[in-house]
Motif scaffolding. Sequence first.
Motif, PDB file in Angstrom:
ATOM      1  N   GLN A  72       0.829  -1.202   0.000  1.00  8.58           N
ATOM      2  CA  GLN A  72       0.000   0.000   0.000  1.00  8.58           C
ATOM      3  C   GLN A  72       0.865   1.254   0.000  1.00  8.58           C
ATOM      4  OE1 GLN A  72      -2.636  -0.471   3.341  1.00  8.58           O
ATOM      5  NE2 GLN A  72      -4.035  -1.808   2.204  1.00  8.58           N
ATOM      6  N   ALA A  73       1.919   1.260   0.800  1.00  8.62           N
ATOM      7  CA  ALA A  73       2.815   2.420   0.844  1.00  8.62           C
ATOM      8  C   ALA A  73       3.510   2.609  -0.497  1.00  8.62           C
ATOM      9  CB  ALA A  73       3.841   2.239   1.959  1.00  8.62           C
ATOM     10  N   ALA A  74       3.907   1.502  -1.131  1.00  7.49           N
ATOM     11  CA  ALA A  74       4.564   1.591  -2.437  1.00  7.49           C
ATOM     12  C   ALA A  74       3.596   2.139  -3.490  1.00  7.49           C
ATOM     13  CB  ALA A  74       5.097   0.234  -2.852  1.00  7.49           C
ATOM     14  N   LEU A  75       2.334   1.705  -3.445  1.00  2.00           N
ATOM     15  CA  LEU A  75       1.341   2.240  -4.391  1.00  2.00           C
ATOM     16  C   LEU A  75       1.095   3.721  -4.140  1.00  2.00           C
ATOM     17  CD1 LEU A  75      -1.318  -0.590  -4.703  1.00  2.00           C
ATOM     18  CD2 LEU A  75       0.169   0.293  -6.487  1.00  2.00           C
ATOM     19  N   GLN A  76       1.038   4.135  -2.882  1.00  3.05           N
ATOM     20  CA  GLN A  76       0.860   5.561  -2.541  1.00  3.05           C
ATOM     21  C   GLN A  76       2.017   6.378  -3.129  1.00  3.05           C
ATOM     22  OE1 GLN A  76      -1.476   7.300  -1.014  1.00  3.05           O
ATOM     23  NE2 GLN A  76      -2.701   5.841   0.111  1.00  3.05           N
ATOM     24  N   ALA A  77       3.243   5.880  -2.944  1.00  2.00           N
ATOM     25  CA  ALA A  77       4.415   6.601  -3.447  1.00  2.00           C
ATOM     26  C   ALA A  77       4.407   6.640  -4.971  1.00  2.00           C
ATOM     27  CB  ALA A  77       5.695   5.935  -2.941  1.00  2.00           C
ATOM     28  N   TYR A  78       4.025   5.549  -5.610  1.00  2.16           N
ATOM     29  CA  TYR A  78       3.965   5.494  -7.072  1.00  2.16           C
ATOM     30  C   TYR A  78       2.921   6.482  -7.592  1.00  2.16           C
ATOM     31  CZ  TYR A  78       4.380   3.368 -11.680  1.00  2.16           C
ATOM     32  OH  TYR A  78       4.619   3.146 -13.010  1.00  2.16           O
ATOM     33  N   ALA A  79       1.764   6.525  -6.923  1.00  6.39           N
ATOM     34  CA  ALA A  79       0.701   7.446  -7.332  1.00  6.39           C
ATOM     35  C   ALA A  79       1.145   8.895  -7.148  1.00  6.39           C
ATOM     36  CB  ALA A  79      -0.564   7.173  -6.525  1.00  6.39           C
ATOM     37  N   ALA A  80       1.851   9.178  -6.060  1.00  3.02           N
ATOM     38  CA  ALA A  80       2.338  10.542  -5.817  1.00  3.02           C
ATOM     39  C   ALA A  80       3.364  10.949  -6.882  1.00  3.02           C
ATOM     40  CB  ALA A  80       2.964  10.643  -4.430  1.00  3.02           C
ATOM     41  N   ARG A  81       4.190   9.999  -7.301  1.00  7.43           N
ATOM     42  CA  ARG A  81       5.228  10.286  -8.291  1.00  7.43           C
ATOM     43  C   ARG A  81       4.648  10.498  -9.688  1.00  7.43           C
ATOM     44  NH1 ARG A  81       8.499   6.510  -6.782  1.00  7.43           N
ATOM     45  NH2 ARG A  81       7.795   4.875  -8.172  1.00  7.43           N
ATOM     46  N   HIS A  82       3.551   9.797 -10.030  1.00 10.39           N
ATOM     47  CA  HIS A  82       3.036   9.832 -11.400  1.00 10.39           C
ATOM     48  C   HIS A  82       1.720  10.599 -11.572  1.00 10.39           C
ATOM     49  CE1 HIS A  82       6.157   7.337 -13.069  1.00 10.39           C
ATOM     50  NE2 HIS A  82       6.047   6.554 -12.014  1.00 10.39           N
ATOM     51  N   GLY A  83       1.150  11.086 -10.516  1.00  9.46           N
ATOM     52  CA  GLY A  83      -0.039  11.919 -10.640  1.00  9.46           C
ATOM     53  C   GLY A  83      -1.321  11.144 -10.866  1.00  9.46           C
ATOM     54  N   ARG A  84      -2.327  11.838 -11.381  1.00 11.22           N
ATOM     55  CA  ARG A  84      -3.669  11.258 -11.457  1.00 11.22           C
ATOM     56  C   ARG A  84      -3.800  10.108 -12.454  1.00 11.22           C
ATOM     57  NH1 ARG A  84      -8.024  14.370 -14.575  1.00 11.22           N
ATOM     58  NH2 ARG A  84      -7.021  14.528 -16.591  1.00 11.22           N
ATOM     59  N   ARG A  85      -2.860   9.970 -13.400  1.00 11.22           N
ATOM     60  CA  ARG A  85      -2.911   8.863 -14.367  1.00 11.22           C
ATOM     61  C   ARG A  85      -2.032   7.696 -13.930  1.00 11.22           C
ATOM     62  NH1 ARG A  85      -1.389   9.475 -19.550  1.00 11.22           N
ATOM     63  NH2 ARG A  85      -2.735   7.727 -19.985  1.00 11.22           N
ATOM     64  N   TRP A  86      -1.764   7.590 -12.638  1.00  9.25           N
ATOM     65  CA  TRP A  86      -0.823   6.589 -12.144  1.00  9.25           C
ATOM     66  C   TRP A  86      -1.239   5.165 -12.483  1.00  9.25           C
ATOM     67  CZ3 TRP A  86      -1.741   2.777  -8.487  1.00  9.25           C
ATOM     68  CH2 TRP A  86      -2.944   2.877  -7.776  1.00  9.25           C
ATOM     69  N   LYS A  87      -2.544   4.891 -12.513  1.00  5.55           N
ATOM     70  CA  LYS A  87      -2.997   3.532 -12.807  1.00  5.55           C
ATOM     71  C   LYS A  87      -2.676   3.144 -14.246  1.00  5.55           C
ATOM     72  CE  LYS A  87      -6.848   3.068  -9.594  1.00  5.55           C
ATOM     73  NZ  LYS A  87      -8.281   2.777  -9.511  1.00  5.55           N
ATOM     74  N   SER A  88      -2.941   4.038 -15.191  1.00  6.38           N
ATOM     75  CA  SER A  88      -2.644   3.703 -16.588  1.00  6.38           C
ATOM     76  C   SER A  88      -1.139   3.611 -16.815  1.00  6.38           C
ATOM     77  CB  SER A  88      -3.278   4.719 -17.542  1.00  6.38           C
ATOM     78  OG  SER A  88      -2.723   5.993 -17.355  1.00  6.38           O
ATOM     79  N   ILE A  89      -0.356   4.428 -16.125  1.00  3.40           N
ATOM     80  CA  ILE A  89       1.102   4.362 -16.236  1.00  3.40           C
ATOM     81  C   ILE A  89       1.613   3.047 -15.664  1.00  3.40           C
ATOM     82  CG2 ILE A  89       3.263   5.417 -15.448  1.00  3.40           C
ATOM     83  CD1 ILE A  89       1.744   8.141 -15.587  1.00  3.40           C
ATOM     84  N   LEU A  90       1.081   2.640 -14.515  1.00  2.00           N
ATOM     85  CA  LEU A  90       1.488   1.375 -13.909  1.00  2.00           C
ATOM     86  C   LEU A  90       1.069   0.200 -14.783  1.00  2.00           C
ATOM     87  CD1 LEU A  90       2.764  -0.168 -11.580  1.00  2.00           C
ATOM     88  CD2 LEU A  90       0.571  -0.078 -10.401  1.00  2.00           C
ATOM     89  N   ASN A  91      -0.105   0.272 -15.377  1.00  2.78           N
ATOM     90  CA  ASN A  91      -0.568  -0.804 -16.252  1.00  2.78           C
ATOM     91  C   ASN A  91       0.323  -0.920 -17.486  1.00  2.78           C
ATOM     92  OD1 ASN A  91      -2.328  -2.938 -16.667  1.00  2.78           O
ATOM     93  ND2 ASN A  91      -3.644  -1.728 -17.994  1.00  2.78           N
ATOM     94  N   THR A  92       0.747   0.211 -18.048  1.00  6.62           N
ATOM     95  CA  THR A  92       1.663   0.193 -19.191  1.00  6.62           C
ATOM     96  C   THR A  92       3.001  -0.408 -18.786  1.00  6.62           C
ATOM     97  OG1 THR A  92       0.606   2.132 -20.149  1.00  6.62           O
ATOM     98  CG2 THR A  92       2.829   1.631 -20.900  1.00  6.62           C
ATOM     99  N   ALA A  93       3.511  -0.020 -17.628  1.00  6.98           N
ATOM    100  CA  ALA A  93       4.776  -0.560 -17.129  1.00  6.98           C
ATOM    101  C   ALA A  93       4.648  -2.058 -16.855  1.00  6.98           C
ATOM    102  CB  ALA A  93       5.203   0.176 -15.864  1.00  6.98           C
ATOM    103  N   ARG A  94       3.491  -2.467 -16.392  1.00  7.54           N
ATOM    104  CA  ARG A  94       3.249  -3.877 -16.101  1.00  7.54           C
ATOM    105  C   ARG A  94       3.320  -4.718 -17.370  1.00  7.54           C
ATOM    106  NH1 ARG A  94      -2.045  -5.168 -12.856  1.00  7.54           N
ATOM    107  NH2 ARG A  94      -1.059  -6.884 -11.826  1.00  7.54           N
ATOM    108  N   MET A  95       2.986  -4.117 -18.518  1.00  6.52           N
ATOM    109  CA  MET A  95       3.045  -4.808 -19.801  1.00  6.52           C
ATOM    110  C   MET A  95       4.422  -4.695 -20.453  1.00  6.52           C
ATOM    111  SD  MET A  95       0.128  -6.198 -20.186  1.00  6.52           S
ATOM    112  CE  MET A  95       0.158  -6.636 -21.892  1.00  6.52           C
ATOM    113  N   GLY A  96       5.377  -4.070 -19.751  1.00  2.98           N
ATOM    114  CA  GLY A  96       6.742  -3.999 -20.259  1.00  2.98           C
ATOM    115  C   GLY A  96       7.116  -2.662 -20.860  1.00  2.98           C
ATOM    116  N   GLY A  97       6.206  -1.697 -20.843  1.00  7.00           N
ATOM    117  CA  GLY A  97       6.499  -0.393 -21.418  1.00  7.00           C
ATOM    118  C   GLY A  97       7.136   0.552 -20.413  1.00  7.00           C
TER     119      GLY A  97
END
Length: 135
Positions: free
Chosen positions: A78-103
Amino acid sequence: MSTIGDLERRAGIGGSPAERTAFWRQFHHLEGEAFLNAGAAELRRLIAASEAEPASWQNTRVARCRREALPPLTAEQQAALQAYAARHGRRWKSILNTARMGGPPHDDGGLRRGLRNSHAPSWLQSYGLRNPARR
């Protein structure tokens, strides 16, 4: 002899390019024939697993309606997701999903790998931060 497309359909891999890419991405580190053999072996394993399950109409219908229970997130996740969201802003989920697919971006460390193994991509869509971080 079956084609790769036949095996994908029997294994339950969707026909869209995104779904097929998501499946084959896990073998991207292999070269040539080893890539194809590993993917075909996994497809056959998925087919065998699905055929081993009871095939009654009622059981299949109930299984489709019921969501599988996922393990709860640890405080560290949960803390890691909070930090990731803070680093990437409101589109953090789509950015994480793209990274999850190797992008790109490739800045998520072990978070993506751990959640990819324990939680499905559909889980990410429904997940909400308790205290959303603002940029």
